[in-house]
Design a protein around this motif. Structure first.
Motif, PDB file in Angstrom:
ATOM      1  N   ILE A 121       0.871  -1.276   0.017  1.00 10.02           N
ATOM      2  CA  ILE A 121       0.100   0.014   0.045  1.00 10.02           C
ATOM      3  C   ILE A 121       0.970   1.326  -0.086  1.00 10.02           C
ATOM      4  O   ILE A 121       0.611   2.211  -0.685  1.00 10.02           O
ATOM      5  CB  ILE A 121      -1.112   0.197   1.346  1.00 10.02           C
ATOM      6  N   PHE A 122       1.946   1.193   1.068  1.00 10.76           N
ATOM      7  CA  PHE A 122       2.708   2.495   1.020  1.00 10.76           C
ATOM      8  C   PHE A 122       3.366   2.857  -0.362  1.00 10.76           C
ATOM      9  O   PHE A 122       3.513   4.191  -0.419  1.00 10.76           O
ATOM     10  CB  PHE A 122       3.768   1.930   1.827  1.00 10.76           C
ATOM     11  N   ASN A 123       3.722   1.919  -1.176  1.00 10.85           N
ATOM     12  CA  ASN A 123       4.573   2.226  -2.452  1.00 10.85           C
ATOM     13  C   ASN A 123       3.539   2.573  -3.507  1.00 10.85           C
ATOM     14  O   ASN A 123       4.078   2.824  -4.907  1.00 10.85           O
ATOM     15  CB  ASN A 123       5.390   1.036  -2.786  1.00 10.85           C
ATOM     16  N   LEU A 124       2.197   2.235  -3.345  1.00  5.25           N
ATOM     17  CA  LEU A 124       1.310   2.717  -4.503  1.00  5.25           C
ATOM     18  C   LEU A 124       1.530   4.206  -4.661  1.00  5.25           C
ATOM     19  O   LEU A 124       1.909   5.044  -3.920  1.00  5.25           O
ATOM     20  CB  LEU A 124       0.032   2.501  -3.950  1.00  5.25           C
ATOM     21  N   ARG A 125       1.390   4.479  -6.105  1.00  8.96           N
ATOM     22  CA  ARG A 125       1.521   5.944  -6.532  1.00  8.96           C
ATOM     23  C   ARG A 125       0.511   6.754  -6.173  1.00  8.96           C
ATOM     24  O   ARG A 125       0.608   7.807  -5.659  1.00  8.96           O
ATOM     25  CB  ARG A 125       1.905   6.146  -7.971  1.00  8.96           C
ATOM     26  N   HIS A 129      -6.064   5.357  -4.432  1.00 11.98           N
ATOM     27  CA  HIS A 129      -5.882   3.927  -4.139  1.00 11.98           C
ATOM     28  C   HIS A 129      -5.089   3.493  -2.769  1.00 11.98           C
ATOM     29  O   HIS A 129      -5.803   2.688  -2.118  1.00 11.98           O
ATOM     30  CB  HIS A 129      -4.596   3.413  -5.112  1.00 11.98           C
ATOM     31  N   LYS A 130      -4.112   4.418  -2.376  1.00  8.17           N
ATOM     32  CA  LYS A 130      -3.676   3.994  -0.995  1.00  8.17           C
ATOM     33  C   LYS A 130      -4.969   4.312   0.135  1.00  8.17           C
ATOM     34  O   LYS A 130      -5.111   3.168   0.810  1.00  8.17           O
ATOM     35  CB  LYS A 130      -2.578   5.276  -0.543  1.00  8.17           C
ATOM     36  N   TYR A 131      -5.608   5.382  -0.204  1.00  8.29           N
ATOM     37  CA  TYR A 131      -6.766   5.330   1.131  1.00  8.29           C
ATOM     38  C   TYR A 131      -7.989   4.418   0.839  1.00  8.29           C
ATOM     39  O   TYR A 131      -8.142   3.807   1.852  1.00  8.29           O
ATOM     40  CB  TYR A 131      -7.201   6.734   0.719  1.00  8.29           C
ATOM     41  N   THR A 132      -8.051   3.976  -0.373  1.00  7.20           N
ATOM     42  CA  THR A 132      -8.993   2.764  -0.824  1.00  7.20           C
ATOM     43  C   THR A 132      -8.567   1.521  -0.077  1.00  7.20           C
ATOM     44  O   THR A 132      -9.314   0.691   0.607  1.00  7.20           O
ATOM     45  CB  THR A 132      -9.277   2.668  -2.148  1.00  7.20           C
ATOM     46  N   TYR A 133      -7.375   1.147  -0.453  1.00  6.80           N
ATOM     47  CA  TYR A 133      -6.794   0.018   0.224  1.00  6.80           C
ATOM     48  C   TYR A 133      -6.874  -0.080   1.566  1.00  6.80           C
ATOM     49  O   TYR A 133      -7.031  -1.153   2.453  1.00  6.80           O
ATOM     50  CB  TYR A 133      -5.523  -0.580  -0.330  1.00  6.80           C
ATOM     51  N   THR A 202      -2.884  -3.984  12.415  1.00 11.06           N
ATOM     52  CA  THR A 202      -1.470  -4.039  12.279  1.00 11.06           C
ATOM     53  C   THR A 202      -1.104  -3.530  11.109  1.00 11.06           C
ATOM     54  O   THR A 202       0.205  -2.754  11.245  1.00 11.06           O
ATOM     55  CB  THR A 202      -1.239  -5.570  12.343  1.00 11.06           C
ATOM     56  N   VAL A 203      -1.703  -3.591   9.788  1.00  7.00           N
ATOM     57  CA  VAL A 203      -1.408  -3.035   8.744  1.00  7.00           C
ATOM     58  C   VAL A 203      -1.148  -1.627   8.890  1.00  7.00           C
ATOM     59  O   VAL A 203      -0.307  -0.804   8.569  1.00  7.00           O
ATOM     60  CB  VAL A 203      -2.522  -3.191   7.527  1.00  7.00           C
ATOM     61  N   LEU A 204      -2.195  -0.964   9.542  1.00 11.33           N
ATOM     62  CA  LEU A 204      -2.365   0.488   9.918  1.00 11.33           C
ATOM     63  C   LEU A 204      -1.001   0.982  10.774  1.00 11.33           C
ATOM     64  O   LEU A 204      -0.496   1.964  10.490  1.00 11.33           O
ATOM     65  CB  LEU A 204      -3.410   0.988  10.736  1.00 11.33           C
ATOM     66  N   ILE A 205      -0.677   0.208  11.551  1.00  9.35           N
ATOM     67  CA  ILE A 205       0.472   0.641  12.468  1.00  9.35           C
ATOM     68  C   ILE A 205       1.635   0.534  11.817  1.00  9.35           C
ATOM     69  O   ILE A 205       2.659   1.651  11.822  1.00  9.35           O
ATOM     70  CB  ILE A 205       0.652  -0.332  13.826  1.00  9.35           C
ATOM     71  N   TYR A 206       1.891  -0.550  10.703  1.00  8.12           N
ATOM     72  CA  TYR A 206       3.123  -0.419   9.896  1.00  8.12           C
ATOM     73  C   TYR A 206       2.804   0.787   8.949  1.00  8.12           C
ATOM     74  O   TYR A 206       3.989   1.544   8.678  1.00  8.12           O
ATOM     75  CB  TYR A 206       3.287  -1.629   9.210  1.00  8.12           C
ATOM     76  N   LEU A 207       1.628   0.904   8.620  1.00  9.14           N
ATOM     77  CA  LEU A 207       1.886   2.124   7.514  1.00  9.14           C
ATOM     78  C   LEU A 207       2.196   3.512   8.214  1.00  9.14           C
ATOM     79  O   LEU A 207       2.744   4.342   7.644  1.00  9.14           O
ATOM     80  CB  LEU A 207       0.216   2.448   7.113  1.00  9.14           C
ATOM     81  N   ALA A 208       1.555   3.663   9.558  1.00  9.43           N
ATOM     82  CA  ALA A 208       2.021   4.873  10.171  1.00  9.43           C
ATOM     83  C   ALA A 208       3.483   5.024  10.277  1.00  9.43           C
ATOM     84  O   ALA A 208       3.884   6.220  10.240  1.00  9.43           O
ATOM     85  CB  ALA A 208       1.384   4.776  11.541  1.00  9.43           C
ATOM     86  N   GLY A 209       4.213   3.697  10.581  1.00  9.49           N
ATOM     87  CA  GLY A 209       5.818   3.797  10.800  1.00  9.49           C
ATOM     88  C   GLY A 209       6.201   4.338   9.460  1.00  9.49           C
ATOM     89  O   GLY A 209       7.151   5.062   9.510  1.00  9.49           O
ATOM     90  N   LEU A 210       5.888   3.627   8.377  1.00 11.21           N
ATOM     91  CA  LEU A 210       6.455   3.831   6.914  1.00 11.21           C
ATOM     92  C   LEU A 210       6.346   5.278   6.575  1.00 11.21           C
ATOM     93  O   LEU A 210       7.056   6.197   6.143  1.00 11.21           O
ATOM     94  CB  LEU A 210       5.612   2.660   6.048  1.00 11.21           C
ATOM     95  N   GLN A 211       4.928   5.871   7.096  1.00  7.94           N
ATOM     96  CA  GLN A 211       4.715   7.329   6.533  1.00  7.94           C
ATOM     97  C   GLN A 211       5.584   8.276   7.501  1.00  7.94           C
ATOM     98  O   GLN A 211       5.715   9.368   7.147  1.00  7.94           O
ATOM     99  CB  GLN A 211       3.124   7.685   6.739  1.00  7.94           C
ATOM    100  N   GLY A 212       6.005   7.711   8.638  1.00  2.56           N
ATOM    101  CA  GLY A 212       7.001   8.580   9.422  1.00  2.56           C
ATOM    102  C   GLY A 212       8.349   8.843   8.924  1.00  2.56           C
ATOM    103  O   GLY A 212       9.121   9.525   9.384  1.00  2.56           O
TER     104      GLY A 212
END
Lengths: 321, 293
Positions: A121-125, A129-133, A202-212
């Protein structure tokens, strides 16, 4: 000089609201009296906490050392309950092996599959799409847990289940089982429930980290020719170790406390083929009224959970920044 | 890549970046593929549940997993007759406890955040320490306590402990938020003659609506999904919450899959509706576990 003059009244004003005048000369008693309404604000909270949280917690620790059958006066046993637990209770020892398997798989699956989804999800352009997923992955987390458990019970069902129907469809009739009803498979069925093991939270927690992770780090890694898997392993994972640590703690606690799933799916059966400590505690307490013995199991779980959490928080190093 | 054609040639560095970006973009198709595969398997059980929920018994026996006609929406009527009471009970329980919990937690968190009273940190630690206590330790004594209090098989047996336990995490989160609010605003209000209660009611609370929403939703989720406590404290069918009601329904209607699955669908609807209106708070709330570390 002037700054002093300007600051003095300001700091005075800041410290001295109508209710919070601060003078260091006030005695403790005076300060307590001054804040009496604040203590009043805390009364309902602490009344409830003492009744429903502190009293049961200490009672649980205390009664773990007693033989305490409902209707009979409690009888002090010292470490007797624990001796019985670890030396003579084969079911309990078996349940420890079971819960290790359950918890290990929870940890393994929580650090792999949701992380893969988060990276995808993080690497989507496209942000749309990111939000939808993101919304789609979180949606199953909104379905009540009991519904998911009952659905998996249906998936594993021996005569009507989805898994057996699938096996028949691909020509593996020999593998068909009453998955939850057979002592050989019950524990594994409960352990590996939840395919594809992607927890939305869990996905959301990882995403929050990646966005940081700052854009500069990612951009410069791209300029240096570091991309794809290489970037994931040498940049993303080291930078979000804090998230991994959190997920691991949550998975360990969830695994040790996750006996409700076992209770609903198999009730520990057949026999004790899928028994776990939490459920063994429940059975001792609410089926056989052995409250003291059950309290000892509860105390054991408490110590185990706290110990593992402290070890994880203290000794698993992360590059906090 | 079509975007770049016909445009003035960018400088070397830019084209390098654009090249990488193009690579990311052209790589997106397999990301969609991967995510699609994960989502397919995540949603498959739910789709099959909905399909089965429209079947009568012969239809299920012959074609269990494909759509069959005629559809039997009457399964839903049948399930609703049983499940609706449990849904109502869950709404009452979660609703009452979330209101009580938010009020008490907000007041306590406000006290912790804004007044340097003696013993503040000790009291706060007294709240926080409870985060470390698992339900397994307290389950049995708490059960015996409510039994002695004569609360067994009443609504209060759920609501009161839910309020008590739910406060802990909420106070922790709300205190952090209240402390970060700008103090000048409260000063200004005090100078204008507002008393402490008015400052809290008319400035503190409105500024914190969204974080209060987050803790409220987390509380609703956890109480809504609780199994063990209602299971050991409730006996009468009239009071059962959704989780144990569904469990009893499953036991009673085992193999009558159509209405059973319809019941599962109905049971999922209230939270999905809540999610539809507050998805942002949901997402924040669910990932706010991250705040802890």
């Amino acid at each position: 000089m002037t700054t002093e003059e300007i600051r003095a009244p300001a700091s005075h004003a800041a410290a001295a609201g109508p209710a919070v005048p601060q003078d260091r000369q006030a005695t403790l008693g005076q300060r307590i009296y001054r804040y009496r309404f604040v203590y009043l604000m805390l009364v309902p909270t602490f009344a409830l906490l003492l009744t429903f949280n502190y009293y049961p917690a200490f009672m649980g620790l205390y009664r773990a050392f007693f033989k305490w059958d409902i209707g009979l006066p409690p009888e002090f046993l010292g470490l007797g309950n624990f001796e019985k637990l670890f030396i003579r209770d084969d079911t309990f020892l078996k349940s420890l092996r079971h819960v290790s398997l359950l918890t290990s798989w929870r940890v393994i699956s929580a650090v792999t599959f949701p992380f893969i989804v988060a990276e995808l999800i993080f690497n989507l352009r496209s942000n749309v799409h990111k939000y939808t997923y993101r919304v789609l992955t979180i949606l199953p987390a909104v379905v009540p847990g009991i519904v998911i458990l009952l659905l998996w019970q249906f998936i594993y069902d021996g005569t009507h289940g989805l898994l057996n129907a699938f096996l028949e469809g691909v020509g593996l009739e020999d593998w068909q089982q009453p998955w939850l009803g057979s002592p050989k498979t019950a524990l594994y069925a409960v352990t590996f429930m939840g395919f594809p093991w992607v927890g939305g939270v869990t996905v959301l927690i990882y995403l929050a980290g990646l966005q940081g992770i700052s854009d500069e780090v990612i951009d410069s890694s791209l300029v240096d020719g570091c991309s794809g898997l290489r970037r994931i392993f040498s940049i993303d994972i080291p930078l979000i170790l804090g998230q991994f640590k959190l997920i691991i703690v949550l998975a360990v606690i969830g695994g040790l406390q996750g006996w409700v799933a076992v209770f609903v799916m198999t009730a520990g059966g057949p026999g004790t083929a899928s028994m776990v400590p939490g459920l063994w505690m429940y059975n001792n307490a609410f089926l056989w009224n052995k409250m003291g013995y059950a309290s000892a199991i509860g105390m054991f779980l408490f110590v185990l959970i706290m110990g593992l959490t402290i070890i994880n928080v203290k000794f698993v190093k992360t590059g906090d920044y | 890549m079509t975007v770049l054609e016909g445009q003035p040639q960018p400088v070397q560095r830019m084209s390098l970046g654009a090249g990488w970006r193009r690579a990311w973009r052209t790589g997106d198709w397999w990301r969609h593929l991967g995510l699609g595969a994960f989502l397919f398997f995540m949603f498959l059980p739910f789709v099959i549940t909905i399909i089965i929920s429209f079947k009568d018994i012969p239809q299920f026996d012959h074609f269990p997993f494909t759509v069959t006609f005629p559809l039997h929406p009457d399964n839903y009527l049948e399930a609703w007759r049983i499940v609706s009471r449990y849904i109502l009970n869950s709404i009452i329980t979660s609703g009452a406890s979330v209101v009580g919990m938010v009020i008490l937690a907000a007041i306590a968190a406000w006290a912790f955040a804004r007044y340097p009273f003696p013993g503040r940190e000790i009291f706060f630690f007294g709240v926080l320490a409870l985060l470390m206590v698992p339900g397994e330790l307290t389950l049995i004594p708490a059960f015996l306590l409510v039994k002695d209090l004569g609360l067994l098989n009443t609504r209060w047996v759920l609501i009161a402990p839910y309020i008590a336990g739910g406060q802990v995490f909420a106070i922790f989160i709300l205190r952090q938020f209240f402390e970060a609010l700008p103090g000048e605003m409260f000063e200004a209000a005090r100078i204008d003659g507002a008393n402490e209660l008015q400052v809290f009611r008319h400035i503190g609370i409105p500024l914190s609506q969204s974080i209060i929403g987050v803790v409220a939703i987390m509380h609703v989720l956890s109480t809504w999904n609780d199994v063990i406590w209602p299971l050991v404290t409730l006996r009468s069918n009239e009071l059962m919450t959704l989780t144990i009601g569904l469990y009893a329904f499953r036991t009673a209607w085992y193999t009558i899959w159509g209405p059973l699955m319809a019941g599962y669908v109905i049971a999922s609807i209230p939270l999905i509706i809540l999610f539809a209106f507050t998805s942002r708070l949901f997402v924040e709330g669910l990932s706010s576990g991250a705040i802890k570390m």
